[in-house]
Design a protein around this motif. Structure first.
Motif, mmCIF file in Angstrom:
data_model
loop_
_atom_site.group_PDB
_atom_site.id
_atom_site.type_symbol
_atom_site.label_atom_id
_atom_site.label_comp_id
_atom_site.label_asym_id
_atom_site.label_seq_id
_atom_site.Cartn_x
_atom_site.Cartn_y
_atom_site.Cartn_z
ATOM 1 N N SER A 19 0.815 -1.218 0.000
ATOM 2 C CA SER A 19 0.000 0.000 0.000
ATOM 3 C C SER A 19 0.844 1.260 0.000
ATOM 4 C CB SER A 19 -0.921 0.013 1.229
ATOM 5 O OG SER A 19 -0.158 -0.063 2.426
ATOM 6 N N SER A 20 2.120 1.139 0.420
ATOM 7 C CA SER A 20 2.952 2.335 0.570
ATOM 8 C C SER A 20 4.047 2.459 -0.487
ATOM 9 C CB SER A 20 3.599 2.340 1.958
ATOM 10 O OG SER A 20 4.395 1.182 2.144
ATOM 11 N N SER A 21 4.163 1.478 -1.381
ATOM 12 C CA SER A 21 5.211 1.542 -2.393
ATOM 13 C C SER A 21 4.792 0.730 -3.606
ATOM 14 C CB SER A 21 6.536 0.996 -1.836
ATOM 15 O OG SER A 21 6.454 -0.407 -1.655
ATOM 16 N N GLY A 68 8.331 -7.972 2.839
ATOM 17 C CA GLY A 68 8.066 -6.985 1.803
ATOM 18 C C GLY A 68 9.171 -7.013 0.763
ATOM 19 N N LEU A 69 8.793 -7.018 -0.499
ATOM 20 C CA LEU A 69 9.770 -7.036 -1.592
ATOM 21 C C LEU A 69 9.733 -5.705 -2.325
ATOM 22 C CD1 LEU A 69 9.351 -10.630 -3.074
ATOM 23 C CD2 LEU A 69 10.889 -9.839 -1.277
ATOM 24 N N ALA A 70 10.849 -4.982 -2.273
ATOM 25 C CA ALA A 70 10.959 -3.674 -2.924
ATOM 26 C C ALA A 70 11.240 -3.843 -4.407
ATOM 27 C CB ALA A 70 12.075 -2.874 -2.264
ATOM 28 N N PRO A 71 11.034 -2.797 -5.217
ATOM 29 C CA PRO A 71 11.303 -2.880 -6.661
ATOM 30 C C PRO A 71 12.719 -3.354 -6.989
ATOM 31 C CG PRO A 71 10.042 -0.916 -6.184
ATOM 32 C CD PRO A 71 10.392 -1.520 -4.860
ATOM 33 N N GLU A 72 13.724 -2.915 -6.213
ATOM 34 C CA GLU A 72 15.099 -3.343 -6.473
ATOM 35 C C GLU A 72 15.223 -4.857 -6.392
ATOM 36 O OE1 GLU A 72 19.317 -3.734 -6.829
ATOM 37 O OE2 GLU A 72 17.857 -2.266 -7.549
ATOM 38 N N THR A 73 14.601 -5.451 -5.376
ATOM 39 C CA THR A 73 14.640 -6.904 -5.209
ATOM 40 C C THR A 73 13.924 -7.593 -6.361
ATOM 41 O OG1 THR A 73 14.661 -6.643 -2.806
ATOM 42 C CG2 THR A 73 14.098 -8.818 -3.655
ATOM 43 N N THR A 77 16.063 -10.046 -8.972
ATOM 44 C CA THR A 77 15.882 -11.475 -8.727
ATOM 45 C C THR A 77 14.752 -12.049 -9.583
ATOM 46 O OG1 THR A 77 14.205 -11.262 -6.976
ATOM 47 C CG2 THR A 77 16.509 -10.977 -6.328
ATOM 48 N N ASN A 78 14.516 -13.361 -9.394
ATOM 49 C CA ASN A 78 13.396 -14.001 -10.096
ATOM 50 C C ASN A 78 12.144 -14.066 -9.218
ATOM 51 O OD1 ASN A 78 13.818 -16.065 -8.253
ATOM 52 N ND2 ASN A 78 14.758 -17.460 -9.716
ATOM 53 N N LEU A 79 12.165 -13.409 -8.052
ATOM 54 C CA LEU A 79 11.030 -13.508 -7.143
ATOM 55 C C LEU A 79 9.749 -12.928 -7.741
ATOM 56 C CD1 LEU A 79 12.716 -12.661 -3.700
ATOM 57 C CD2 LEU A 79 12.197 -14.902 -4.684
ATOM 58 N N GLY A 80 9.893 -11.938 -8.596
ATOM 59 C CA GLY A 80 8.723 -11.358 -9.234
ATOM 60 C C GLY A 80 8.051 -12.282 -10.236
ATOM 61 N N GLN A 81 8.717 -13.371 -10.602
ATOM 62 C CA GLN A 81 8.145 -14.347 -11.538
ATOM 63 C C GLN A 81 7.362 -15.440 -10.824
ATOM 64 O OE1 GLN A 81 11.419 -15.895 -13.867
ATOM 65 N NE2 GLN A 81 12.317 -13.864 -14.128
#
Length: 226
Positions: A19-21, A68-73, A77-81
Motif C-alpha cells: 500500500s505504501s510503495s 516486503g519485496l521492494a522494486p530493487e529486489t 531477482t526471479n522472485l517477481g516471476q
C-alpha cells in the motif's frame, strides 16, 4: 550472513501489492520449522535474497510469515516471476554457534541465469546455466570447483565455459531432495550470487580491467614492444 545450506522449502500463500510503495508483500505458509526463534525484523534468505520478516505466527496454519519485496529486489531477482503455490528455498541468518558447512553468502543477488540443460548422470543431475548478455562480467568470479549460490543454495561449480557465458553444477541425490531447483525445467531462471571472496579479491569490473591492462602493459614492456 548465511551459509547457503537450505533449511526448509515453503510455499507462497499470498502476494499482495504494497500500500505504501510499488513493491509487494509475500506471505509464506507451512514455515513452522524456521519460525521457532523468529522475531520481527529478522533476516531470512528466500531463494537467495535476504529479506526482512515483517509479521509471523509460528503456529497458525502450520506457521506463516510475511516479507516486503521492494522494486530493487524484484528487478534483480526471479522472485517477481513466482506465483501463489510456488515453493521457495529458505534459510535463517546464521548464528554464532552454527556449523559453517556451506560458504559465506550475503543474500545479495547479483543477477539471474537461465537453465540451458538438465542431464541425469547416474543418480545425480548436471545443470548448465547461461548468464544474460548484461551480466557476463560475473564470469570473472565463477571458477571451476569454486562456490556459487543458486536460489540460496551453496553449490560447487563443475563447469565454466567463458565463450558461451555458461557454468554448471551437479546435484547429488540428497541435494535433489532439498532444493526447489530439482523441479525447475530448462528455460527457467535461478538467482545467482557469486562468491563473496572473489568479489573482494578482484573488486569491480573496472578494477579487473585495470589489473589486466597493467599485466599486458608490463608484458609488452618486458618484450621491448612499448
Amino acid at each position: 550472513m548465511f551459509t547457503g545450506l537450505i533449511e526448509h522449502t515453503t510455499p507462497i500463500s499470498s502476494i499482495t501489492p504494497s500500500s505504501s510503495s510499488s513493491g509487494f508483500t509475500f506471505t509464506f505458509s507451512d514455515a513452522a520449522p524456521i519460525l521457532g526463534d523468529c522475531a520481527i525484523g529478522d533476516s531470512i534468505c528466500i531463494n537467495g535474497a535476504c529479506v526482512t520478516v515483517t509479521a509471523f505466527d509460528a503456529v497458525e496454519n502450520g506457521g506463516w510469515f510475511k516479507v516486503g519485496l521492494a522494486p530493487e529486489t524484484l528487478n534483480r531477482t526471479n522472485l517477481g516471476q513466482l506465483n501463489v503455490g510456488d515453493k521457495v528455498n529458505c534459510e535463517r541468518a546464521m548464528s554464532a554457534h552454527t556449523r559453517f558447512g556451506g560458504h559465506m553468502v550475503q543474500g545479495h543477488v547479483d543477477t539471474t541465469a537461465n537453465i540451458v540443460s538438465k542431464v541425469p548422470d547416474g543418480n545425480s543431475i548436471r545443470f548448465t546455466f547461461e548468464l544474460p548478455s548484461g551480466s557476463t562480467h560475473y564470469l570473472a568470479y565463477i571458477v571451476e570447483k569454486g562456490f556459487i549460490t543458486l536460489d540460496g543454495a551453496s553449490l560447487t561449480i563443475t563447469l565454466v565455459d567463458e565463450e558461451k557465458a555458461q557454468f554448471g553444477v551437479m546435484l547429488i541425490p540428497h541435494t535433489q531432495e532439498i532444493l526447489t531447483l530439482t523441479k525447475k525445467a530448462v528455460g527457467e531462471s535461478v538467482n545467482v550470487e557469486v562468491d563473496l571472496v572473489g568479489k573482494y579479491v578482484l573488486g569491480s569490473e573496472k578494477r579487473i580491467e585495470g589489473i589486466v591492462d597493467r599485466i599486458v602493459e608490463k608484458k609488452l614492456k618486458d618484450k621491448g614492444l612499448i
